[in-house]
Write an enzyme that holds these catalytic residues in place. Structure first.
Site, mmCIF file in Angstrom:
data_model
loop_
_atom_site.group_PDB
_atom_site.id
_atom_site.type_symbol
_atom_site.label_atom_id
_atom_site.label_comp_id
_atom_site.label_asym_id
_atom_site.label_seq_id
_atom_site.Cartn_x
_atom_site.Cartn_y
_atom_site.Cartn_z
ATOM 1 N N LYS A 93 0.839 -1.201 0.000
ATOM 2 C CA LYS A 93 0.000 0.000 0.000
ATOM 3 C C LYS A 93 0.873 1.249 0.000
ATOM 4 C CE LYS A 93 -1.947 2.742 2.904
ATOM 5 N NZ LYS A 93 -1.787 3.994 2.116
ATOM 6 N N SER A 133 5.211 7.307 10.523
ATOM 7 C CA SER A 133 5.334 7.984 11.812
ATOM 8 C C SER A 133 5.273 6.989 12.969
ATOM 9 C CB SER A 133 4.207 9.004 11.956
ATOM 10 O OG SER A 133 2.964 8.361 11.885
ATOM 11 N N GLU A 193 3.621 7.386 15.633
ATOM 12 C CA GLU A 193 2.217 7.326 16.051
ATOM 13 C C GLU A 193 1.460 6.219 15.282
ATOM 14 O OE1 GLU A 193 0.628 11.079 14.974
ATOM 15 O OE2 GLU A 193 -1.396 10.595 15.654
ATOM 16 N N GLY A 210 2.858 3.805 13.586
ATOM 17 C CA GLY A 210 3.547 2.543 13.854
ATOM 18 C C GLY A 210 2.942 1.821 15.056
ATOM 19 N N GLU A 225 9.758 0.873 10.775
ATOM 20 C CA GLU A 225 10.821 1.882 10.632
ATOM 21 C C GLU A 225 10.129 3.227 10.808
ATOM 22 O OE1 GLU A 225 12.644 4.714 9.450
ATOM 23 O OE2 GLU A 225 12.875 3.900 7.421
ATOM 24 N N CYS A 281 13.273 10.563 7.778
ATOM 25 C CA CYS A 281 13.135 10.110 9.160
ATOM 26 C C CYS A 281 14.459 10.171 9.916
ATOM 27 C CB CYS A 281 12.534 8.716 9.210
ATOM 28 S SG CYS A 281 13.282 7.612 8.038
ATOM 29 N N GLU A 291 9.142 15.311 16.092
ATOM 30 C CA GLU A 291 9.596 15.243 14.705
ATOM 31 C C GLU A 291 8.798 16.237 13.858
ATOM 32 O OE1 GLU A 291 8.869 11.591 12.501
ATOM 33 O OE2 GLU A 291 10.927 11.676 11.752
HETATM 34 P P1 ADP Z 1 2.738 10.792 7.691
HETATM 35 O O1 ADP Z 1 2.198 11.174 9.040
HETATM 36 O O2 ADP Z 1 4.114 11.234 7.482
HETATM 37 O O3 ADP Z 1 1.798 11.060 6.551
HETATM 38 P P2 ADP Z 1 1.966 8.176 8.225
HETATM 39 O O4 ADP Z 1 2.701 7.418 9.234
HETATM 40 O O5 ADP Z 1 0.641 8.788 8.586
HETATM 41 O O6 ADP Z 1 2.934 9.256 7.708
HETATM 42 O O7 ADP Z 1 1.726 7.336 6.930
HETATM 43 C C1 ADP Z 1 2.590 6.372 6.400
HETATM 44 C C2 ADP Z 1 1.758 5.305 5.722
HETATM 45 O O8 ADP Z 1 0.882 4.729 6.684
HETATM 46 C C3 ADP Z 1 0.855 5.780 4.598
HETATM 47 O O9 ADP Z 1 0.844 4.785 3.584
HETATM 48 C C4 ADP Z 1 -0.492 5.896 5.262
HETATM 49 O O10 ADP Z 1 -1.576 5.762 4.372
HETATM 50 C C5 ADP Z 1 -0.451 4.724 6.218
HETATM 51 N N1 ADP Z 1 -1.344 4.831 7.382
HETATM 52 C C6 ADP Z 1 -1.749 5.945 8.033
HETATM 53 N N2 ADP Z 1 -2.547 5.628 9.070
HETATM 54 C C7 ADP Z 1 -2.658 4.273 9.096
HETATM 55 C C8 ADP Z 1 -3.312 3.330 9.948
HETATM 56 N N3 ADP Z 1 -4.041 3.715 10.981
HETATM 57 N N4 ADP Z 1 -3.177 2.008 9.676
HETATM 58 C C9 ADP Z 1 -2.432 1.593 8.635
HETATM 59 N N5 ADP Z 1 -1.782 2.438 7.797
HETATM 60 C C10 ADP Z 1 -1.883 3.760 8.017
#
Ligand code: ADP
Length: 502
Positions: free
Chosen positions: A185, A239, A241, A243, A260, A294, A396
């Site tokens: 994804k 992020s 969060e 993760g 990561e 990161c 961050e």
């Molecule tokens: P940023 O905050 O830098 O946009 P994210 O950590 O939110 O980075 O996003 C990184 C990836 O995780 C993206 O592909 C996003 O669609 C996906 N993502 C965001 N929220 C969720 C979630 N709750 N569960 C699974 N994947 C998610």
């Protein structure tokens, strides 16, 4: 001839989902658009995957895993991955243009950093397909014990928007080399090059369903993938969060996880450093990829002895950075990826001022002309007079914004450098070799750069300590993430087990 169409088209590009070797609409029929962050204009309209599509993709990946892919020889698997590397190289110019159009990174980065590393990762792991081996174990008695190193099965991979194609490569290459199948994804902000990669995967001749690509939002497609009971592993970059949400979702099914995550790397300059080198290193640490890295060196620790001179030089150079049209070969910084990110960065400038830090340079968007007025640009920014406990030193920001902290001696420094929830990377600039290596031992981070910064290679492991995640990508360590070990026992004596009598 290149199979990827160049980026410059007036009408938005269109992409479907890539499931089971087919290009299909989302079950819901929904689509979303992705803008060019330099102008705000729509770059592409993309099918929006949700739970139903993830379901289809996981089933296809399972069928492929149980079917053709597991019967293919390691050599043939490696050849396919190598073919993909070659196709990427043949199409690298167009892919770099698309990456820049979707993400906003300067073309000199897409073309000379991202794309070569994408190809390098597939090449490196292509070679590994034939080198994944088990062991024989010296167990006592008339017994033969050996191990098989086997693939996990279906891997869900969720990637971010800061290095869209490179993150796909870091995840796909080792997973495929080890014989897994994948549902990938991409981030909703930057799906375009992943979809083009789908075309090249098809062209290379991978069996249907080995790689499935489901662009969509995190809260829908991402959640559906991370919580799916039919996947054997989830790999995530993003992020801290999110993760944690992924780890929670995966825990219900005890799905294996690698993460990561974020960072707040100390980049440290001692008084004995070569200052020309260190100033350039500080620039590389925080302004590369608009600071959306990161492992960015976002906490710049300066020895009090050289602080003033260093900041004069650093500020002057930061102000000379060419910010603007990312498709121009001479541009050094493009726009941030999205309006949301831009607003987040602006918010941290307010926070810095409220906390009593000084905005030494930057702190606002640059004045640009024409279409670029609508882009998400931000100036290279330096906060001085920062204390390590301030929010701008602990959170961050993910932008071209560095927080300068001063230190007196080595003990004071190490304590401050390690005072963070993160532990992804660290940099040190010094001409004292023993100090450099002492620091490398004492810092709690997964990567340490000595008199350099942001160095990567497909053969060298990367990953975090503490809340920067777990697992190591790249190098042979990446294979640990995508294989599991089976121990096989054979009785060589030919006699019955005597324990309960003969
Ligand atoms: P940023 O905050 O830098 O946009 P994210 O950590 O939110 O980075 O996003 C990184 C990836 O995780 C993206 O592909 C996003 O669609 C996906 N993502 C965001 N929220 C969720 C979630 N709750 N569960 C699974 N994947 C998610």
């Amino acid at each position: 001839m290149s199979s990827v169409q160049p980026a410059a088209t007036d009408t938005p590009r269109k992409y479907q989902l890539f499931i089971d070797g087919q290009w299909v609409d989302a079950e819901s029929g929904k689509t979303f658009t992705t803008p060019n962050p330099a102008t705000g204009q729509t770059l592409a309209e993309v099918a929006e995957a949700d739970r139903a599509d993830v379901e289809k993709a996981v089933s296809a990946a399972r069928r492929a895993f149980e079917g053709k892919w597991s019967r293919m020889s390691a050599r043939d698997r490696g050849k396919l991955i190598y073919k993909l590397a070659q196709l990427i190289e043949q199409n690298s110019k167009e892919l770099a243009q698309l990456e820049t159009a979707d993400n906003g990174k300067p073309i000199r980065e897409s073309q000379y950093v991202d794309l070569p590393q994408v190809a390098e990762n597939f090449e490196y792991f292509a070679g590994y397909a034939t080198k994944i081996e088990g062991e024989t174990i010296p167990v006592p008695g008339q017994m033969f014990n050996y191990t098989l190193r086997e693939p996990l099965g279906v891997c869900g991979q969720i990637i971010p928007w800061n290095f869209p194609l490179l993150m796909a490569a870091w995840k796909l290459a080792p997973a495929l080399a080890a014989g897994n199948t994948v549902v990938l994804k991409p981030a909703e902000q930057t799906p375009v090059t992943a979809m083009e990669l789908g075309r090249l995967i098809q062209e290379a001749g991978f069996p249907d369903g080995v790689v499935n690509i489901v662009p969509g939002y995190g809260e829908t497609a991402g959640v559906a993938l991370a919580s799916h009971p039919g996947i054997d592993k989830i790999a995530f970059t993003g992020s801290t969060e999110v993760g944690k949400l992924i780890a929670h979702a995966a825990a219900d099914n005890l799905t294996k996880v690698s993460l990561e995550l974020g960072g707040k790397a100390p980049n440290i300059v001692f008084a004995d450093a070569n200052l020309d080198q260190a100033v350039n290193g500080a620039m590389m640490g925080i302004f590369f990829n608009q600071g959306q890295v990161c492992c960015a060196g976002s906490r710049l620790f300066l020895s009090e002895e050289i602080k003033d001179e260093f900041l004069d030089r650093f500020k002057e150079k930061a102000q000379k950075i060419k910010v603007g049209d990312p498709s121009d070969a001479s541009t050094q910084m493009g726009p941030q990826v999205s309006e949301e990110q831009l607003n987040r960065i602006k918010g941290y400038v307010d926070i810095a001022r409220e906390e009593g830090a000084n905005v030494l340079t930057g702190g606002c968007p640059p004045a640009l002309e024409g279409d670029f007025q609508k882009g998400y640009f931000f100036q290279p920014t330096i906060f001085s007079e920062v204390k390590n406990q301030m929010r701008v030193a602990q959170e961050e920001i993910f932008g071209p914004v560095t927080s300068v902290i001063t230190f007196k001696d080595e003990d004071d420094l190490i304590k401050q450098a390690n005072e963070t929830i993160y532990g992804l990377s660290a940099g040190i600039w010094t001409s004292d070799i023993t100090r450099a290596h002492r620091f490398a031992r004492e810092i709690k981070a997964g990567v340490v750069w000595i008199n350099t910064f942001n160095m990567f290679n497909a053969a060298s492991p990367f990953g975090g300590y503490k809340q920067s995640g777990y697992g190591r990508e790249m190098g042979k360590h990446a294979l640990e993430l995508y294989t599991q070990v089976k121990s096989v026992w054979v009785d060589l004596s030919g006699k019955p087990i005597g324990w309960f009598g003969k």
